[in-house]
Motif scaffolding. Structure first.
Motif, mmCIF file in Angstrom:
data_model
loop_
_atom_site.group_PDB
_atom_site.id
_atom_site.type_symbol
_atom_site.label_atom_id
_atom_site.label_comp_id
_atom_site.label_asym_id
_atom_site.label_seq_id
_atom_site.Cartn_x
_atom_site.Cartn_y
_atom_site.Cartn_z
ATOM 1 N N LEU A 109 11.415 -8.231 2.294
ATOM 2 C CA LEU A 109 10.625 -6.999 2.376
ATOM 3 C C LEU A 109 11.549 -5.787 2.532
ATOM 4 O O LEU A 109 11.298 -4.723 1.955
ATOM 5 N N LEU A 110 12.621 -5.975 3.306
ATOM 6 C CA LEU A 110 13.586 -4.877 3.477
ATOM 7 C C LEU A 110 14.210 -4.503 2.134
ATOM 8 O O LEU A 110 14.310 -3.319 1.791
ATOM 9 N N LEU A 153 0.835 -1.204 0.000
ATOM 10 C CA LEU A 153 0.000 0.000 0.000
ATOM 11 C C LEU A 153 0.867 1.249 0.000
ATOM 12 O O LEU A 153 0.584 2.228 -0.701
ATOM 13 N N ARG A 154 1.965 1.199 0.788
ATOM 14 C CA ARG A 154 2.850 2.352 0.873
ATOM 15 C C ARG A 154 3.507 2.621 -0.484
ATOM 16 O O ARG A 154 3.650 3.763 -0.888
ATOM 17 N N PHE A 155 3.911 1.563 -1.169
ATOM 18 C CA PHE A 155 4.593 1.727 -2.462
ATOM 19 C C PHE A 155 3.711 1.158 -3.566
ATOM 20 O O PHE A 155 4.136 0.318 -4.353
ATOM 21 N N SER A 187 4.569 0.495 -7.344
ATOM 22 C CA SER A 187 5.669 -0.355 -7.789
ATOM 23 C C SER A 187 5.133 -1.677 -8.324
ATOM 24 O O SER A 187 4.008 -2.076 -8.036
ATOM 25 N N VAL A 188 5.983 -2.322 -9.100
ATOM 26 C CA VAL A 188 5.572 -3.575 -9.747
ATOM 27 C C VAL A 188 5.312 -4.650 -8.695
ATOM 28 O O VAL A 188 4.306 -5.361 -8.746
ATOM 29 N N TRP A 189 6.201 -4.737 -7.719
ATOM 30 C CA TRP A 189 6.071 -5.814 -6.726
ATOM 31 C C TRP A 189 4.853 -5.621 -5.851
ATOM 32 O O TRP A 189 4.303 -6.588 -5.328
ATOM 33 N N ALA A 190 4.422 -4.360 -5.677
ATOM 34 C CA ALA A 190 3.245 -4.102 -4.839
ATOM 35 C C ALA A 190 2.036 -4.823 -5.420
ATOM 36 O O ALA A 190 1.300 -5.505 -4.717
ATOM 37 N N VAL A 235 13.957 -0.891 0.424
ATOM 38 C CA VAL A 235 15.160 -0.111 0.113
ATOM 39 C C VAL A 235 15.252 0.153 -1.388
ATOM 40 O O VAL A 235 15.650 1.233 -1.815
ATOM 41 N N SER A 236 14.811 -0.839 -2.170
ATOM 42 C CA SER A 236 14.887 -0.670 -3.629
ATOM 43 C C SER A 236 14.033 0.507 -4.095
ATOM 44 O O SER A 236 14.313 1.125 -5.117
ATOM 45 N N GLU A 237 12.978 0.820 -3.321
ATOM 46 C CA GLU A 237 12.117 1.945 -3.715
ATOM 47 C C GLU A 237 12.861 3.279 -3.599
ATOM 48 O O GLU A 237 12.504 4.252 -4.243
ATOM 49 N N TYR A 238 13.870 3.321 -2.735
ATOM 50 C CA TYR A 238 14.582 4.581 -2.536
ATOM 51 C C TYR A 238 15.864 4.667 -3.350
ATOM 52 O O TYR A 238 16.320 5.746 -3.695
ATOM 53 N N PHE A 239 16.452 3.508 -3.642
ATOM 54 C CA PHE A 239 17.784 3.566 -4.246
ATOM 55 C C PHE A 239 17.863 2.960 -5.636
ATOM 56 O O PHE A 239 18.893 3.016 -6.271
#
Lengths: 430, 292
Positions: free
Chosen positions: B282-283, B55-57, B60-63, B287-291
């Motif tokens: 999940l981590l 929900l937060r991201f 994104s594809v994985w969401a 993290v991938s969402e930011y970097f």
């Protein structure tokens, strides 16, 4: 194509019994044998000659069909020149004589090469319209490319017609469903989109004659580029074009802020097709449409869209398929979008409790103070939200920074201790 | 993640609390209730993280893939709320338990003292002492029953439960909460819920995992929260102050326990590694969402 279609005759004709029994069918197969045919058919030719003398012209279908009724008949280049007499008789032109169209045939035997048939001789208006339309630019758009085989043309109300409403998309799609052709002319390949659209389904699945087909919007003979202000698909004409069926929605649209902006000459105001697309129109309650249309509103209302994307409505909605979370028009209305200052607007302060309450049972005056597209990065507009976000971010970053450093130092130190103690025991330096 | 799996095949023999010869003594550290509480906590937390992060991201594809894998957009919210209710229940049971023991039964050491979760001066001294030891400026502090980072973990979860829980329920029952919250608060609760949730996820899946399970002293996993007992050797190294205190008070024998059964160690290892694997996945996604 033009030349070919003139001689593109039906091949479904049943073997005509008008071919004289005395003539072996094989002899009629090509023009090299025509002199032989003539010799064998001398009595018939004589009769034809007498007829010609008597009436001055070829006038009876039966005369032509005596030869052309043989479905295997071909011209010198191998194209069929057969005509199915029965079907032609039933067609819209069935009462005409062959020479009404093939006007250069004055006698028998007629020359092998004949002038192309001019439909415009009778269909003057349509011919003029086509010549003004996008389809004149190439010489490859004779009447037959849409109306089909010239000897089997039926009225457009007849299901056998290529321009019967249910057949129109396939007829137009024979060119406009061709990806190569679309690329060559810089056009979208619209046929597949249309067939999968709500109009296409209504037509192909429901067989609805009133479902919009190509010509409902584009016209038929006088099809103009959408850049042409006269065209029904010109941007400012689109509401009226769609409104010819969707009359109530057109009225709503014209009362709304977008319709008024368009009427005031603001060409960037959205019309029907900007949100619904032109050919790939979806059922608006379907998740596909709900997924794709919020960014469409956002393409103009960028600041609102950014704020909206930070909300739960957007986050849950973006996961796909979820139709219940509020998208732009759930609150603003779709066609009659009105500013909050208008008392009729669903987002007018007095109407908010009712509007939010459609989904949120028990919504009250405090509840509707919620901002559906608050920008938490804007300190002036949303100070409370700005500082809440600032606090949370500071907390997050400081806690993580401290503990990441703490943990990394710890890891190095522990590893160092481990290696040292193993060395002391005489073990390997793992 | 291949690292973890590889390590599972050839575990570090130095840190494994595997069954030892009979002379190895074991001591009770966590009660059955505490272990169950942790089990409910990490299971629901993983569930909340796995259903909250999409929900937060959500762009994104994985969401969408995760949302799809649990049965779609509607199901993901259902599971999030289900985990939230279970976790709230566990939290309330724990709070009730603490207050019953501390206030009703007048049990000592709940709110103050060496066995309490409440921070004291020793924790501050231990923190600075530990930092000095990291960079070689002093000896390693002698920790009591709960070290300062363990207390931080506890209070971070405690604070997080209240903050995330309150903001979550405020969104779930927004029209009700609107009776006593101002309008802007309804906007703020999402920001709070989302940021605090993100902090919890990043903290637990990186800091807690490393501090408690993956650091060389415990690698690859500290089994004590699963089995409830730890070996005398581990006890002495990790909590020397508590060991000394119990020994001097003659209370050490009261804490003696039997070695954990093999099946429990094996079962705990499977559950623990699964949890760590899910958490690290999940981590990585977060993290991938930011970097990336």
């Amino acid at each position: 194509m033009g030349e070919r279609s003139i001689v593109r005759l039906t091949s479904t004709a049943s073997t005509s019994n008008r071919v004289p029994q005395s003539v072996p069918p094989g002899l009629l197969q090509n023009s090299r044998t025509r002199s032989v045919v003539s010799a064998r058919l001398r009595p018939a030719a004589l009769a034809l000659g007498i007829t010609l003398l008597a009436f001055g012209r070829v006038h009876a279908q039966t005369d032509c069909l005596a030869c052309h009724g043989d479905k295997s008949m071909q011209d010198a280049s191998g194209h069929s020149v057969a005509v199915d007499g029965a079907t032609f008789k039933a067609s819209i032109h069935g009462s005409l004589q062959c020479s009404d169209c093939h006007a250069d045939i004055k006698e028998y035997p007629h020359p092998e090469h004949m002038a192309p048939v001019q439909c415009s001789k009778c269909h003057t208006d349509q011919s003029t319209q086509v010549s003004e339309s996008v389809h004149t630019r190439a010489s490859s758009h004779p009447c037959t490319s849409c109306h089909g085989d010239p000897h089997t043309i039926f009225p457009k109300s007849d299901a056998r017609s290529t321009v019967y409403p249910l057949n129109v998309p396939e007829t137009c799609g024979s060119c406009h469903g061709n990806a190569n052709m679309a690329r060559q002319h810089g056009l979208p390949n619209v046929y597949p989109s249309y067939m999968d659209s709500i109009h296409g389904f209504a037509l192909s699945k429901g067989g609805l004659l009133v479902a919009a087909n190509c010509q409902s919007c584009h016209g038929s003979h006088h099809i103009l580029s959408r850049k042409n202000p006269q065209s029904p698909t010109y941007k400012s004409n689109i509401p009226k074009t769609c409104g010819s069926c969707h009359a109530k929605i057109d009225m709503d649209f014209e009362n709304g802020i977008h319709g008024k902006a368009l009427a005031a000459g603001k060409s960037n105001a959205p019309v029907c097709t900007d949100c619904h697309t032109a050919h790939a129109i979806q059922q608006p309650t379907q998740s596909e449409f709900r997924m794709q249309s919020t960014p469409i509103c956002g393409s103009c209302h960028k600041d609102k869209f950014t704020g909206y994307r930070d909300t739960f409505h957007s986050q849950l909605g973006l996961l796909g398929g979820y139709v219940e979370t509020a998208r732009c028009w759930d609150c603003h209305g779709a066609h009659d979008v009105l500013p909050a200052s208008d008392p009729n607007s669903p987002i007018a302060p007095a109407n908010l409790v009712q509007t939010c309450g459609r989904c949120h049972a028990g919504a009250n005056a405090s509840f509707v103070q919620y901002q559906p597209h608050a920008d938490s990065r804007n300190r002036k507009m949303n100070p409370a939200l700005y500082y809440v976000r600032l606090f949370m971010n500071t907390l997050l970053i400081s806690v993580l920074t401290f503990f990441v450093i703490h943990t990394i130092l710890w890891l190095f130190r522990s590893r160092y201790e481990q290696i040292r103690s193993r060395s002391a025991k005489g073990g390997k330096d793992a | 993640m291949p690292d973890l799996e590889q390590k599972e095949v050839s575990p570090n023999p130095a840190a494994e609390p595997a069954p030892r010869p009979a002379e190895e003594r074991y001591f009770m550290r966590f009660t059955r209730e505490q272990r169950y509480l942790h089990a409910v906590l990490f299971t629901t937390f993983l569930g909340l993280a796995a259903t909250g992060l999409p929900l937060r991201f959500s762009d994104s594809v994985w969401a969408r893939a995760i949302a799809g894998s649990v049965g779609g957009f509607g199901a993901i919210l259902f599971f999030h709320k289900l985990c939230a209710v279970v976790l709230t229940g566990a939290f309330l049971v724990h709070v009730k338990d603490v207050f019953t023991r501390g206030l009703l039964h007048r049990q000592k050491g709940i709110f103050w003292g060496p066995t309490s979760m409440v921070a004291n001066w020793k924790d501050a001294r231990d923190l600075f002492g530990h930092l000095r030891w990291f960079i070689g400026l002093g000896d390693r502090p002698k920790f009591e029953r709960y070290a300062y980072w363990e207390k931080f973990d506890y209070w971070a979860v405690f604070w997080g439960m209240i903050v995330i829980g309150f903001s979550g329920y405020a969104m779930w029952f927004a029209p009700f909460f609107a009776h006593f919250l101002p309008g802007w608060a309804l906007n703020a609760v999402l920001v709070i819920h989302s940021e605090e949730g993100l902090l919890a996820i990043l903290f637990i899946f990186s800091i807690h995992f490393v501090n408690t399970h993956l650091r060389p002293d415990s690698f690859p996993m500290d089994m004590v929260i699963f089995t409830g007992v730890e070996s005398e050797k581990e006890f002495k190294i990790k909590r020397p102050m508590e060991y000394q205190r119990l020994a001097s008070q003659g209370l050490l024998d009261a804490r003696l326990a039997t070695a954990p059964p093999v099946w429990l160690v094996k079962f705990s290892r499977i559950v623990g590694f699964t949890a760590i694997f899910i958490g690290l996945t999940l981590l990585a996604l977060t993290v991938s969402e930011y970097f990336v």
